[in-house]
Design a protein around this motif. Structure first.
Motif, short mmCIF file in Angstrom:
data_model
loop_
_atom_site.label_atom_id
_atom_site.label_comp_id
_atom_site.label_asym_id
_atom_site.label_seq_id
_atom_site.Cartn_x
_atom_site.Cartn_y
_atom_site.Cartn_z
N GLU A 1 -28.88 -36.17 -31.01
CA GLU A 1 -27.72 -37.06 -31.04
C GLU A 1 -26.73 -36.53 -32.07
OE1 GLU A 1 -28.52 -41.17 -31.52
OE2 GLU A 1 -30.09 -41.23 -29.99
N LEU A 2 -25.56 -36.18 -31.60
CA LEU A 2 -24.52 -35.64 -32.46
C LEU A 2 -23.23 -36.45 -32.26
CD1 LEU A 2 -25.02 -31.82 -31.71
CD2 LEU A 2 -25.89 -33.09 -33.68
N PRO A 3 -22.42 -36.58 -33.31
CA PRO A 3 -21.17 -37.34 -33.18
C PRO A 3 -20.05 -36.54 -32.53
CG PRO A 3 -21.39 -36.55 -35.42
CD PRO A 3 -22.65 -36.15 -34.70
N PHE A 4 -20.36 -35.33 -32.10
CA PHE A 4 -19.39 -34.47 -31.44
C PHE A 4 -20.11 -33.75 -30.30
CE2 PHE A 4 -20.76 -32.65 -35.58
CZ PHE A 4 -21.70 -31.74 -35.12
N ALA A 5 -19.35 -33.21 -29.38
CA ALA A 5 -19.94 -32.35 -28.36
C ALA A 5 -20.29 -31.01 -29.00
CB ALA A 5 -18.96 -32.16 -27.20
N LEU A 6 -21.17 -30.26 -28.35
CA LEU A 6 -21.57 -28.95 -28.85
C LEU A 6 -21.32 -27.91 -27.76
CD1 LEU A 6 -22.89 -27.51 -31.32
CD2 LEU A 6 -25.04 -27.63 -30.05
N ARG B 1 -26.46 -29.84 -38.05
CA ARG B 1 -27.00 -31.16 -38.37
C ARG B 1 -26.34 -31.74 -39.62
NH1 ARG B 1 -31.39 -32.59 -35.36
NH2 ARG B 1 -32.52 -30.92 -34.26
N HIS B 2 -26.04 -30.88 -40.61
CA HIS B 2 -25.33 -31.33 -41.81
C HIS B 2 -23.95 -31.88 -41.43
CE1 HIS B 2 -24.09 -31.25 -46.07
NE2 HIS B 2 -22.92 -30.85 -45.61
N LEU B 3 -23.24 -31.16 -40.59
CA LEU B 3 -21.92 -31.64 -40.16
C LEU B 3 -22.03 -32.95 -39.42
CD1 LEU B 3 -20.15 -28.38 -38.95
CD2 LEU B 3 -19.49 -29.81 -40.88
N ALA B 4 -23.10 -33.11 -38.64
CA ALA B 4 -23.29 -34.35 -37.89
C ALA B 4 -23.38 -35.55 -38.83
CB ALA B 4 -24.54 -34.27 -37.02
N ARG C 1 -23.13 -28.59 -23.87
CA ARG C 1 -24.36 -29.32 -23.62
C ARG C 1 -24.21 -30.26 -22.43
NH1 ARG C 1 -27.08 -32.40 -28.48
NH2 ARG C 1 -25.11 -33.52 -28.34
N GLN C 2 -25.25 -30.30 -21.62
CA GLN C 2 -25.20 -31.14 -20.42
C GLN C 2 -25.02 -32.61 -20.77
OE1 GLN C 2 -25.05 -30.04 -17.44
NE2 GLN C 2 -26.15 -28.11 -17.24
#
Length: 405
Positions: free
Chosen positions: A107-112, A398-401, A62-63
């Motif tokens: 918004e995610l707590p990790f890169a994708l 999203r669940h993992l996030a 993701r950019q």
């Protein structure tokens, strides 16, 4: 309309084949180069920064993930077996791209990241999972000396493709660079269809081993009396029937896909016969227990017919369990589609996830395929199932996030 787009893109990729009649797309070929470029463009359209790695896998990130955070990796493979269908591996790549598109600004707590592996099937050089094993840090330089059916070495093919053969191992991701790997894949079996379910949760990828089994007797004229014959082909034939009987009784999966006979003449008793055995089960212990019974029976056949018997293992892999928290994420994703009790499935087929498991935790989502048919032109999926798969994989991310905050 994202499911329709996935199916249209699968149709487009099917046009890039070494065969005019049927799909064949092997590692380090012009066909791979073309689909890599197409997949990279689709990744960019989905808001990913795309690049080819040193092993000819296509990667995208993701950019907005321009930091050094570990990534959740989604993907599968774009290569095929000879005479392939349109969805084995390909569906997983295309679904991953759609999910990344939907999550481009989330918004995610990790890169994708998304990956399209260049070699899972091992069609050209006979060794499977080359792309994913390179990414997971398992590349072996000895593979550069493998040759295809035309005598071209992997080293030569990599150079022609534009790779630096000695740098392929640099595709390895550093330990800790991934928080997990999720792969969407057609089931390659009939259970989902039999139960009228669109999706399933993979619990583990089965342990597998491939062997070449050879009987050596004595080549003689077909006029030789029965009591003087040491017919290697009859021994092998009896052995193949025993393989089916024993594997069925033990609940294992066994396939004999190749037979070779010498001298291969109509009026000569075969002095040598060799066949392949692909043996799989949910665990290595179960697989090996079945093999022990088969080996004992083969030895009995050899003694009874006065034949020499040899075994050679050509591939072995332990079972690859899916991580409990990723299994739960996949199940949670499926529940958002309306299936309140997602079904658990063992994958008898091997997948890139097996190799990636050496680097990070893995999870897999299975999608129903018509008749359980795979590795065949009749491979088929339903558009509504693909839509559910995209929804479920997005929901799993999203669940993992929420779990990894």
């Amino acid at each position: 309309m994202t499911a329709a787009r996935v199916l249209a893109r699968a149709d487009e990729l099917s046009l890039h084949s070494a065969w005019d009649d049927g799909i064949l797309r092997a590692y380090l070929t012009p066909e791979q180069s073309r689909v890599n470029a197409i997949a990279a463009a689709w990744m960019r359209e989905a808001g990913l920064r795309s690049w080819p790695d040193e092993a000819a896998n296509v990667c995208g990130r993701r950019q907005i993930d321009d930091d050094e955070r570990p990534a959740l990796l989604l993907g599968s493979h774009l290569d095929t077996v000879p005479g392939a269908g349109r969805y084995d591996g390909i569906l997983g790549v295309l679904v991953a791209i759609e999910v990344a598109d939907r999550l481009r600004d989330a918004e995610l707590p990790f890169a994708l990241e998304v990956v399209a592996f260049g070699d899972e099937e091992g069609t050209r050089f006979g060794t499977t999972l080359l792309g994913s094993r390179a990414l997971a840090g398992g590349w072996q330089d000895a593979w550069l000396d493998l040759h295809d059916a035309d005598g071209v070495s992997l080293r030569e093919a990599a150079t022609t493709f534009g790779l630096i053969p000695e740098n392929i191992g640099a595709a390895a991701r550093p330990p800790g660079s991934l928080v997990g790997y999720l792969e969407c894949h057609i089931e390659q079996g009939p259970r989902l269809e039999d139960l009228d379910r669109a999706l399933g949760v993979v619990t583990t990828i089965a342990a597998a081993e491939r062997r070449m089994i050879s009987f050596r007797g004595e080549a003689r004229h077909s006029a030789t009396p029965w009591e003087l014959r040491h017919d290697a082909l009859l021994g092998a034939s009896e052995g193949i029937v025993a393989v089916e009987r024993i594997a069925r009784d033990q609940g294992s999966h066994a396939t004999v896909g190749r037979i070779r006979v010498e001298p291969d003449a109509v009026n000569v008793i075969p002095g040598f016969a060799e066949f392949s055995l692909d043996l799989r089960d949910a665990t290595a212990n179960r697989r090996d227990a079945t093999w022990g019974l088969i080996r004992h029976e083969l030895q009995h056949i050899a003694v009874h017919r006065g034949l020499d018997l040899e075994f050679a293992s050509t591939h072995i892999a332990p079972e690859a369990p899916c991580a409990p928290h990723l299994r739960e994420a996949i199940a949670a994703g499926i529940r958002t589609t309306g299936d309140e009790s997602p079904i658990d499935l063992v994958s008898i087929a091997g997948h890139d996830a097996m190799a990636v498991a050496d680097l990070t935790d893995i999870g897999m989502l299975f999608v129903r395929c018509a008749g359980g048919i795979s590795h065949h032109a009749d491979e088929s999926v339903r558009e509504d199932d693909v839509a559910l798969a995209i929804d479920a994989l997005e929901a799993a991310v999203r669940h993992l996030a929420t779990e990894l905050v």
